[in-house]
Design an enzyme around this catalytic site. Structure first.
Site, PDB file in Angstrom:
ATOM      1  CB  CYS A 115      -1.203  -0.644   0.741  1.00 35.18           C
ATOM      2  SG  CYS A 115      -1.560  -1.776   1.239  1.00 35.18           S
ATOM      3  CG  HIS A 257      -2.802   3.465   2.184  1.00 35.61           C
ATOM      4  ND1 HIS A 257      -3.662   2.485   1.129  1.00 35.61           N
ATOM      5  CD2 HIS A 257      -2.828   2.000   3.404  1.00 35.61           C
ATOM      6  CE1 HIS A 257      -4.550   1.630   1.087  1.00 35.61           C
ATOM      7  NE2 HIS A 257      -4.181   1.145   2.581  1.00 35.61           N
ATOM      8  CG  ASN A 287      -6.661  -1.185   1.454  1.00 37.32           C
ATOM      9  OD1 ASN A 287      -5.916  -0.899   0.748  1.00 37.32           O
ATOM     10  ND2 ASN A 287      -5.851  -1.351   3.271  1.00 37.32           N
TER      11      ASN A 287
HETATM   12  N1  ACO Z   1     -17.115  -9.538  11.377  1.00 41.01           N
HETATM   13  C1  ACO Z   1     -16.562  -9.665  12.045  1.00 41.01           C
HETATM   14  N2  ACO Z   1     -15.920  -9.852  13.170  1.00 41.01           N
HETATM   15  C2  ACO Z   1     -14.953  -9.913  12.630  1.00 41.01           C
HETATM   16  C3  ACO Z   1     -14.372 -10.378  11.319  1.00 41.01           C
HETATM   17  C4  ACO Z   1     -15.270  -9.602  10.612  1.00 41.01           C
HETATM   18  N3  ACO Z   1     -15.454  -9.861   9.416  1.00 41.01           N
HETATM   19  N4  ACO Z   1     -12.860  -9.932  11.370  1.00 41.01           N
HETATM   20  C5  ACO Z   1     -12.817  -9.884  12.698  1.00 41.01           C
HETATM   21  N5  ACO Z   1     -13.345  -9.757  13.535  1.00 41.01           N
HETATM   22  C6  ACO Z   1     -13.313 -10.126  14.635  1.00 41.01           C
HETATM   23  C7  ACO Z   1     -12.037 -11.054  15.349  1.00 41.01           C
HETATM   24  O1  ACO Z   1     -12.024 -12.663  15.231  1.00 41.01           O
HETATM   25  C8  ACO Z   1     -12.302 -10.852  16.726  1.00 41.01           C
HETATM   26  O2  ACO Z   1     -12.909 -11.694  17.634  1.00 41.01           O
HETATM   27  P1  ACO Z   1     -12.141 -11.824  18.583  1.00 41.01           P
HETATM   28  O3  ACO Z   1     -12.271 -11.088  19.682  1.00 41.01           O
HETATM   29  O4  ACO Z   1     -13.421 -12.926  19.610  1.00 41.01           O
HETATM   30  O5  ACO Z   1     -11.317 -13.108  18.733  1.00 41.01           O
HETATM   31  C9  ACO Z   1     -12.637  -8.829  16.809  1.00 41.01           C
HETATM   32  O6  ACO Z   1     -13.843  -8.826  15.775  1.00 41.01           O
HETATM   33  C10 ACO Z   1     -11.922  -7.935  17.263  1.00 41.01           C
HETATM   34  O7  ACO Z   1     -10.400  -7.944  16.088  1.00 41.01           O
HETATM   35  P2  ACO Z   1      -9.436  -7.190  15.301  1.00 41.01           P
HETATM   36  O8  ACO Z   1      -9.088  -7.986  14.604  1.00 41.01           O
HETATM   37  O9  ACO Z   1      -8.545  -7.011  16.796  1.00 41.01           O
HETATM   38  O10 ACO Z   1     -10.256  -5.990  14.929  1.00 41.01           O
HETATM   39  P3  ACO Z   1     -10.150  -4.341  14.807  1.00 41.01           P
HETATM   40  O11 ACO Z   1     -10.725  -3.384  16.102  1.00 41.01           O
HETATM   41  O12 ACO Z   1      -8.275  -4.359  15.072  1.00 41.01           O
HETATM   42  O13 ACO Z   1      -9.943  -4.436  13.117  1.00 41.01           O
HETATM   43  C11 ACO Z   1      -8.328  -4.535  11.134  1.00 41.01           C
HETATM   44  C12 ACO Z   1      -9.807  -4.920  12.498  1.00 41.01           C
HETATM   45  C13 ACO Z   1      -9.936  -3.435  10.334  1.00 41.01           C
HETATM   46  C14 ACO Z   1      -8.233  -5.112  10.431  1.00 41.01           C
HETATM   47  C15 ACO Z   1      -7.868  -3.534  11.505  1.00 41.01           C
HETATM   48  O14 ACO Z   1      -7.044  -3.695  13.059  1.00 41.01           O
HETATM   49  C16 ACO Z   1      -7.111  -2.434  10.501  1.00 41.01           C
HETATM   50  O15 ACO Z   1      -7.410  -2.084  10.150  1.00 41.01           O
HETATM   51  N6  ACO Z   1      -5.623  -2.619  10.922  1.00 41.01           N
HETATM   52  C17 ACO Z   1      -4.799  -2.535  10.293  1.00 41.01           C
HETATM   53  C18 ACO Z   1      -4.709  -2.236   8.439  1.00 41.01           C
HETATM   54  C19 ACO Z   1      -3.789  -1.374   7.982  1.00 41.01           C
HETATM   55  O16 ACO Z   1      -3.982  -0.615   7.885  1.00 41.01           O
HETATM   56  N7  ACO Z   1      -3.590  -2.615   6.701  1.00 41.01           N
HETATM   57  C20 ACO Z   1      -2.178  -1.707   5.879  1.00 41.01           C
HETATM   58  C21 ACO Z   1      -2.099  -1.656   4.166  1.00 41.01           C
HETATM   59  S1  ACO Z   1      -2.674  -3.693   4.266  1.00 41.01           S
HETATM   60  C22 ACO Z   1      -1.637  -3.562   2.762  1.00 41.01           C
HETATM   61  O17 ACO Z   1      -0.385  -3.204   2.604  1.00 41.01           O
HETATM   62  C23 ACO Z   1      -1.983  -4.946   1.768  1.00 41.01           C
END
Ligand code: ACO
Length: 352
Positions: A115, A257, A287
């Protein structure tokens, strides 16, 4: 000292027609529109279908950028394509784009930096212009993560969308002037495994086969990447603004991004950036990786939010883990003569 300055000449984008709404994903995995919207800000994303390739999007975005700049393919002498979701490992996508736009004298290469790829590519093109190797460069960020997503993994399948965006940059006509005021980078390979897309090809019959073949689909440790982004991105953006000889008060807009709306809110708080200075259009596209910055900038230009003369910070971050930033003056003139095209957002709503 640089031999030449750089002028931003054009911007163009391309998105697939097919829309996947949050609700469409509830049939594949246990998730909800409420979870996706509140955790990410995404409502919909575009995905390629049929035989549509990442290079098809790249070529369309390049043609649109050429029209914006009032230039022809043959004017381009350097093509850099940032993409981490290629149709082929080789030939490189830059060659397909070269043929697609008729830039037959251009040289080029591809760049795989996730990204942050688009700004890495843009900054590299800037060096080629500054040292006189190239005069007109086409820089494209294009990704089709939908082809590499495990659609039954709810941790990743709700996040990504497909798209492409292109910039054209040229040698500045006025000696001593430049639109790109500073660029900067950081890379932390120690945290590289936090986002990965293994290439799973083990066709060699001559040696012992590998025992630990990883699944060839996107894996992301979202929490760690979130922490990385909120920690490192504001630091590098602040350093780049300083390097440009500016103060934060002189920055009009931040075009980051589009990974997650919560990441942007956290960064804005940390950097004391007003909400309206942060360009956000991720709701419609998810994204889109290397394409997200030009997609966001283009929408902000078409809606009139960003205007000629504005000073912008562009910043990509993600796989690597890496960050790349550029501070620029937006002095680009739209040469298209047809009636002002609709914003992408409007277009996406029309298709529904
Ligand atoms: N629907 C419902 N529940 C979900 C989903 C979903 N789609 N996905 C995960 N959960 C659950 C998990 O299993 C977890 O459950 P648990 O607590 O029972 O284990 C809970 O939701 C919380 O999961 P987290 O991963 O902690 O959720 P978070 O609030 O961190 O959000 C996210 C996840 C959206 C991916 C976030 O962490 C994020 O945006 N991270 C950064 C992404 C980023 O910047 N990427 C950069 C570029 S990518 C590249 O370079 C290719």
């Amino acid at each position: 000292m640089s031999k030449y300055g750089v002028a931003i000449r054009g911007i163009g984008v391309s998105i697939p027609e097919h829309i996947v709404w949050n609700d469409d994903l509830t049939g594949l995995v246990e998730t909800s529109d409420e979870w996706i919207t509140s955790r990410t800000g995404f409502k919909a994303r575009r995905v390629v279908s049929g035989d549509q390739l990442v290079t098809d999007l790249a070529i369309e975005s390049a043609k649109n950028a050429l029209a914006y700049a009032g230039m022809q393919g043959e004017d381009i002498d350097l093509i850099i394509v940032a993409s981490s979701t290629p149709d082929y490992i080789y030939p490189a996508a830059c060659g397909v784009v070269q043929q697609g736009i008729g830039a037959l004298k251009a040289f080029g290469f591809d760049m795989m930096m996730g990204c942050s790829g688009l700004i890495y590519a843009l900054s590299t093109a800037v060096q080629f212009i500054e040292n006189g190797t190239a005069k007109n460069a086409l820089v494209i960020g294009a990704d089709t993560h939908s082809r590499y997503t495990d659609w039954y993994d709810r941790n990743t399948c709700v996040l990504f969308g497909d798209g492409a965006g292109a910039f054209i940059i040229s040698r500045h006509e006025k000696a001593g002037e430049t639109d790109v005021l500073a660029v900067d980078f950081m890379l932390d390979g120690a945290r590289g495994q936090e986002i990965k897309l293994p290439v799973n090809r083990d066709n060699c019959p001559l040696t012992t086969p590998r025992q630990n073949i990883e699944k060839s689909a996107i894996y992301m440790n979202g929490r760690e990447v979130f922490k990385f982004a909120v920690g490192e991105v504001p630091r590098l953006m602040a350093e780049t603004v300083k390097k440009a000889g500016l103060t934060p008060q002189e920055i009009d807009y931040y075009v980051l991004h589009q990974a997650n709306a919560r990441i942007m809110t956290a960064m804005a708080e940390r950097m004391d950036i007003r909400e309206e200075q942060m360009i956000v259009n991720l709701e419609h596209y998810g994204n889109t990786s290397a394409a997200s910055i030009p997609l966001a900038l283009y929408d902000a230009l078409m809606s009139g939010q960003i205007k000629t003369g504005n000073t912008l910070v562009l910043c990509g971050f993600g796989a690597g883990l890496a960050v790349s930033t550029a501070v620029m003056k937006w002095n680009c003139v739209d040469h298209r003569t047809d009636a002002a095209p609709a914003t992408l957002q409007t277009k996406s709503l029309e298709v529904v």
